[in-house]
Design a protein around this motif. Structure first.
Motif, mmCIF file in Angstrom:
data_model
loop_
_atom_site.group_PDB
_atom_site.id
_atom_site.type_symbol
_atom_site.label_atom_id
_atom_site.label_comp_id
_atom_site.label_asym_id
_atom_site.label_seq_id
_atom_site.Cartn_x
_atom_site.Cartn_y
_atom_site.Cartn_z
ATOM 1 N N GLU B 17 1.312 -0.913 -0.178
ATOM 2 C CA GLU B 17 -0.097 0.103 -0.091
ATOM 3 C C GLU B 17 0.655 1.305 0.237
ATOM 4 O OE1 GLU B 17 -3.569 1.369 3.134
ATOM 5 O OE2 GLU B 17 -1.337 0.769 4.306
ATOM 6 N N ARG B 18 0.499 2.233 -0.682
ATOM 7 C CA ARG B 18 1.497 3.552 -0.325
ATOM 8 C C ARG B 18 0.225 4.368 -1.014
ATOM 9 N NH1 ARG B 18 2.268 6.123 -5.005
ATOM 10 N NH2 ARG B 18 2.506 4.083 -7.316
ATOM 11 N N GLU B 19 0.969 5.646 -0.213
ATOM 12 C CA GLU B 19 0.051 6.653 -0.613
ATOM 13 C C GLU B 19 0.184 7.548 -1.644
ATOM 14 O OE1 GLU B 19 0.830 9.397 2.375
ATOM 15 O OE2 GLU B 19 -0.278 7.327 4.156
ATOM 16 N N GLY B 20 -0.510 8.526 -2.703
ATOM 17 C CA GLY B 20 -0.607 8.705 -4.047
ATOM 18 C C GLY B 20 0.565 10.465 -3.587
ATOM 19 N N GLY B 21 1.444 10.139 -4.750
ATOM 20 C CA GLY B 21 2.198 11.394 -4.873
ATOM 21 C C GLY B 21 3.402 11.329 -4.934
ATOM 22 N N PHE B 22 5.252 12.275 -5.785
ATOM 23 C CA PHE B 22 5.845 11.747 -5.432
ATOM 24 C C PHE B 22 6.762 11.300 -4.088
ATOM 25 C CE2 PHE B 22 9.859 13.225 -6.321
ATOM 26 C CZ PHE B 22 10.521 12.451 -7.336
ATOM 27 N N ILE B 23 6.964 12.226 -3.517
ATOM 28 C CA ILE B 23 8.034 11.513 -2.151
ATOM 29 C C ILE B 23 6.427 10.436 -0.895
ATOM 30 C CG2 ILE B 23 8.056 12.765 -0.019
ATOM 31 C CD1 ILE B 23 8.009 15.240 -1.299
ATOM 32 N N ALA B 24 5.990 10.161 -1.422
ATOM 33 C CA ALA B 24 5.459 8.703 -0.913
ATOM 34 C C ALA B 24 5.566 7.441 -1.804
ATOM 35 C CB ALA B 24 3.856 9.091 -1.042
ATOM 36 N N SER B 25 5.622 8.326 -3.375
ATOM 37 C CA SER B 25 6.500 6.752 -4.547
ATOM 38 C C SER B 25 8.033 6.461 -3.839
ATOM 39 C CB SER B 25 6.569 7.057 -5.172
ATOM 40 O OG SER B 25 5.486 7.918 -6.019
ATOM 41 N N VAL B 26 8.221 7.916 -3.531
ATOM 42 C CA VAL B 26 10.332 7.360 -2.969
ATOM 43 C C VAL B 26 10.641 6.599 -2.114
ATOM 44 C CG1 VAL B 26 12.169 8.655 -3.062
ATOM 45 C CG2 VAL B 26 10.603 9.429 -4.627
ATOM 46 N N ARG B 27 9.612 7.110 -1.581
ATOM 47 C CA ARG B 27 9.529 6.482 0.469
ATOM 48 C C ARG B 27 9.205 5.223 0.595
ATOM 49 N NH1 ARG B 27 5.098 8.865 3.591
ATOM 50 N NH2 ARG B 27 6.655 11.143 3.234
ATOM 51 N N SER B 28 7.790 4.729 -0.762
ATOM 52 C CA SER B 28 7.768 3.687 -0.482
ATOM 53 C C SER B 28 8.877 2.108 -1.115
ATOM 54 C CB SER B 28 6.462 3.324 -1.804
ATOM 55 O OG SER B 28 7.082 3.257 -2.803
ATOM 56 N N ILE B 29 9.920 3.404 -1.815
ATOM 57 C CA ILE B 29 10.696 2.742 -2.355
ATOM 58 C C ILE B 29 11.551 1.478 -1.255
ATOM 59 C CG2 ILE B 29 13.007 2.533 -3.520
ATOM 60 C CD1 ILE B 29 12.213 4.469 -5.810
ATOM 61 N N PHE B 30 12.011 2.124 -0.223
ATOM 62 C CA PHE B 30 13.020 1.864 0.626
ATOM 63 C C PHE B 30 12.400 1.403 1.484
ATOM 64 C CE2 PHE B 30 14.626 6.286 -1.203
ATOM 65 C CZ PHE B 30 15.771 4.336 -1.743
#
Lengths: 266, 327
Positions: B17-30
């Motif tokens: 699960e991840r939230e929308g948006g660029f920062i959330a996407s990057v955070r979800s990688i880690f």
């Protein structure tokens, strides 16, 4: 065992029927196959115009290697690629469900479903060239070397099958990994040349990490006699051992993947 | 002893699960976050030999997950299930030989080959004796009327033809228990009716137990005497079809014929007006108010005839799944 063979024969029969429906395609493909082989031979010819040998490999020896390379590549594309490609697609599309519903071992089932029959031409052409090269070198094809060669080829295909099964199994985790096949083909290309031409560290890598030496170089060397081509009398035993280890590891990975697919690992 | 028994069965999926948006996407990688989804949440039921049971529920209710567990494709997170004495997810060969699952949205036929080749392969996988294979195939081909499409490449078949071939291949080994997941999806109404008829006949002739899921109410009302309604992993209802409306419908439909015109009588204050003609009225009222509304109508108006009915099953289902459940 009889049941396994009869099942394989049914799948082969269906593939032959399917192939018979595309006869024209067969002739075109055969033409392309011959063309490929000629190009490879031309490359060998060009190289050996400049030098009598490379690290103990003479022109006749290279004919055997080119032949073996073609046989292995053809065999992979005939049996292994179509089946492993299909299982990867099945994992992606969820159609693997139908495989799991069958009263049959899943790994066996996914490995025998498809055969690209016209690739037999690669086996025949490659085999003929290898035998011819061996004859040019030894002026005969000794029976014991021929048997040794067959054994080495069986071990080679076992190793290759294990590598592909492992690649397919990776799709259970990385479902959207589309180009995983290229990983194999890029390294496999190195097998066009004997491993002896590479630096020592790479030779070790190509023998024990990605065992390309056992897949192409050693089977070719076994048909040429065992002196000086990196092959020792114990080599077939080692090849079978490598094959056995590879197949056990790959099967384990596939089984763990299947359990993950069924949600049993959680 | 029931042929299928399910006790406290639950299946939880872990989905990223991840939230929308660029920062959330990057955070979800880690750092990946996961959400637990309870697709099936402690269900119980038993089904006897030869029954046809319909599973109803909106998308994501847990119908397919339940069927997949029962056919051995999924391991449940907890709970028990037995089908013909077997634990499905052990996937014993003896068990798999006696069941079949058809998924209307997924094909098991080889796309590039004629259907007859897929049938042949199926026969060999199940080790069917030649004689039996021949007899069953002839029977199914005749019943499904697919004699002239057997030798065509599957990719060139119409959806209806393909679906009939899918049904044929699923039944070649004469399964005793059949799991049908949307067997009529996408095919036209005439073909739906024929497939239904075929399923009914198969059940009669072979005494097969059948669990069916469908989006088409007609499939369920035509075939199943018993319905199990699932929503959000729970069973909302399990019983005979006619009782479904009575139990689940939170409302009744009151129909009245009048002796005189309404003359502006305020019907809307009593309930939802479904039909309003000069001397014919149909009202939908909450179940608990049916008696009081009826008595008010009888007092206020010159009623010739009055009936109180359960609403049509389609309405009940769509209301229940529209979040208006009175569970």
């Amino acid at each position: 065992m009889t049941r396994a063979l009869s099942l394989i024969s049914v799948f082969v029969r269906v593939s032959v029927q399917n192939f018979a429906a595309y006869r024209f395609e067969f002739f075109v493909r055969m033409f392309v196959s011959v063309g490929h082989l000629l190009a490879e031979l031309l490359a060998v010819q060009t190289i050996f115009k400049n030098t009598p040998e490379i690290r103990g490999w003479q022109k006749e020896h290279m004919l055997v290697l080119v032949g073996v390379f073609r046989m292995i590549a053809g065999g992979i594309r005939m049996v292994i690629v179509p089946n492993m490609r299909r299982v990867m697609e099945d994992i992606r599309n969820g159609t693997l469900d139908y495989v799991l519903l069958k009263p049959l071992d899943a790994q066996f089932h996914v490995s025998i479903r498809e055969f690209v029959i016209w690739r037999v031409t690669d086996l025949v052409l490659g085999g003929s060239l290898a035998i011819y090269g061996s004859y040019l070198t030894l002026h005969t094809v000794p029976f014991d070397k021929f048997i040794l060669f067959i054994l080495m080829m069986v071990a080679a295909f076992t190793i290759v099958y294990a590598i592909w099964l492992a690649l397919a199994a990776i799709c259970f985790w990385l479902i959207r990994l589309e180009n995983i096949e290229m990983l194999f083909w890029n390294v496999f290309e190195a097998g066009r040349f004997p491993v002896q031409i590479y630096p020592a560290w790479l030779q070790t890598g190509l023998t024990y990490i990605f065992p390309l030496a056992f897949i192409v170089t050693f089977p070719a060397a076994s048909l040429l006699g065992i002196s000086g081509k990196g092959i020792t009398p114990t080599m077939p035993a080692i090849a079978f051992l490598v094959g056995l280890i590879a197949i056990i590891l790959a099967s384990m990975l596939f089984r763990i993947g299947l359990r993950r697919y069924a949600g049993a690992s959680a | 002893m029931p042929q299928i028994s399910v006790q406290n069965l639950a299946k939880t999926f872990r989905v990223p699960e991840r939230e929308g948006g660029f920062i959330a996407s990057v955070r979800s990688i880690f750092k990946r976050r996961h959400k637990e989804v309870r697709a099936v949440d402690g269900i119980h039921f038993t089904i006897d030999e030869g029954e046809i049971v319909g599973f109803l529920g909106p998308n994501g209710a847990g119908k397919t997950t339940t069927l997949k567990i029962l056919s051995g494709l999924l391991h449940p997170t907890s709970g028990e299930a037995r089908v013909m004495g077997h634990i499905p997810w052990k996937r014993e060969s003896e068990y798999l030989r006696r069941i079949s699952m058809l998924m209307g949205q997924r094909t098991q036929l080889h796309w590039d080959l004629p259907a007859i080749d897929s049938f042949l392969v199926h026969g060999s996988i199940y080790g069917l004796p030649k004689e039996q294979y021949r007899t069953t195939l002839d029977e199914l081909v005749a019943l499904l009327d697919i004699g002239d499409v057997l030798k065509k490449q599957v990719r060139s078949l119409s959806l209806g033809e393909r679906m009939k071939c899918e049904i044929c291949v699923s039944l070649l080994h004469r399964p005793s228990v059949l799991f049908l997941d949307e067997p009529t999806i996408g095919v036209d109404i005439a073909m739906q009716a024929r497939i239904r008829e075929f399923i009914r006949n198969y059940n009669r002739q072979h005494g097969a137990t059948i669990i069916l899921t469908s989006h088409y109410m007609a499939d369920v009302t035509a075939l199943c005497k018993r319905i199990i309604v699932i929503d959000k992993g729970h069973i909302l209802f399990d019983g005979p079809l006619p009782e479904l409306s009575r139990k689940l419908a939170p409302f009744k439909v009151i129909k009245i014929d009048l002796d005189r015109d309404l003359n502006g009588y305020d019907l809307a204050a009593l309930g939802d007006v479904l039909v309003r003609e000069e001397r014919k009225v149909s009202l939908r009222v909450p179940k608990g108010e049916a008696a009081s509304v009826t008595s008010k109508l009888l007092t206020d108006l010159a009623v010739l005839d009055l009936t109180i009915e359960d609403p049509p099953i389609e309405d009940v289902i769509s209301r229940v799944f529209g979040g208006e459940s009175t569970k």
